[in-house]
Design a protein around this motif. Sequence first.
Motif, PDB file in Angstrom:
ATOM      1  N   VAL A   1       0.835  -1.187   0.000  1.00 16.28           N
ATOM      2  CA  VAL A   1       0.000   0.000   0.000  1.00 16.28           C
ATOM      3  C   VAL A   1       0.875   1.244   0.000  1.00 16.28           C
ATOM      4  O   VAL A   1       1.875   1.311   0.713  1.00 16.28           O
ATOM      5  CB  VAL A   1      -0.925   0.016   1.239  1.00 16.28           C
ATOM      6  N   ARG A   2       0.483   2.204  -0.787  1.00 21.41           N
ATOM      7  CA  ARG A   2       1.146   3.507  -0.833  1.00 21.41           C
ATOM      8  C   ARG A   2       0.398   4.401   0.156  1.00 21.41           C
ATOM      9  O   ARG A   2      -0.700   4.870  -0.128  1.00 21.41           O
ATOM     10  CB  ARG A   2       1.061   4.054  -2.256  1.00 21.41           C
ATOM     11  N   TYR A   3       1.007   4.641   1.331  1.00 27.05           N
ATOM     12  CA  TYR A   3       0.337   5.362   2.412  1.00 27.05           C
ATOM     13  C   TYR A   3       0.786   6.827   2.443  1.00 27.05           C
ATOM     14  O   TYR A   3       1.969   7.108   2.663  1.00 27.05           O
ATOM     15  CB  TYR A   3       0.652   4.685   3.757  1.00 27.05           C
ATOM     16  N   PRO A   4      -0.126   7.784   2.246  1.00 24.30           N
ATOM     17  CA  PRO A   4       0.252   9.204   2.296  1.00 24.30           C
ATOM     18  C   PRO A   4       0.486   9.650   3.744  1.00 24.30           C
ATOM     19  O   PRO A   4      -0.371   9.475   4.602  1.00 24.30           O
ATOM     20  CB  PRO A   4      -0.961   9.910   1.687  1.00 24.30           C
ATOM     21  N   LEU A   5       1.652  10.203   3.990  1.00 20.88           N
ATOM     22  CA  LEU A   5       2.044  10.584   5.347  1.00 20.88           C
ATOM     23  C   LEU A   5       1.586  11.990   5.719  1.00 20.88           C
ATOM     24  O   LEU A   5       1.720  12.922   4.932  1.00 20.88           O
ATOM     25  CB  LEU A   5       3.566  10.525   5.491  1.00 20.88           C
ATOM     26  N   GLU A   6       1.076  12.107   6.928  1.00 23.89           N
ATOM     27  CA  GLU A   6       0.833  13.420   7.517  1.00 23.89           C
ATOM     28  C   GLU A   6       2.025  13.804   8.390  1.00 23.89           C
ATOM     29  O   GLU A   6       2.282  14.971   8.618  1.00 23.89           O
ATOM     30  CB  GLU A   6      -0.451  13.403   8.348  1.00 23.89           C
ATOM     31  N   ALA A   7       2.729  12.798   8.887  1.00 22.58           N
ATOM     32  CA  ALA A   7       3.935  13.017   9.690  1.00 22.58           C
ATOM     33  C   ALA A   7       4.990  13.684   8.812  1.00 22.58           C
ATOM     34  O   ALA A   7       5.158  13.330   7.649  1.00 22.58           O
ATOM     35  CB  ALA A   7       4.453  11.693  10.227  1.00 22.58           C
TER      36      ALA A   7
END
Length: 158
Positions: free
Chosen positions: A91-97
């Motif tokens: 999965v390509r997870y978009p980071l908020e960190a």
Amino acid sequence: MRTPFLMNLLLTFVWLALSGNFSLANTLFGFLMSFAIMWIISLNSENRKYFRIAPKTIGFVFFFLAELTKANIQVAIEVMTPKSTMKPGIVRYPLEAKSDFEITLLANLISLTPGTCSLDVSTDRKVLYIHAMYIGDKEKFIRDIQNGFERRLLAILR
């Protein structure tokens, strides 16, 4: 942040010494009692960050333990049953960190949970690639991490 926590620990040890009972329940009681006393004393103080972060940290620890237990049970059932129900994927997870520390901590917490493994971070540090054993719905998987691990972790760190 460090000073109130150390004061909380010091008051807990004073409580243990005065009560003479070094059980886990008494230690937790002493910690909570000293936390409450320090909170009441600092009601008019401007620096109350410790009193906002400590409950969130304790809540995060319990959340992580629940997720860890749930993932362990899921993997154990998978190992013990003859028919595989895995739907692995990346999965390509978009980071908020944003910071290196936040990204590293999030990636490690994800990897500690059985059935998931953080693979890589994009060069612009906006995407985390995660391998998971069970991906039925990628959007739900991403929402679960955003609303679970990342949101709670960033609430503590920011």
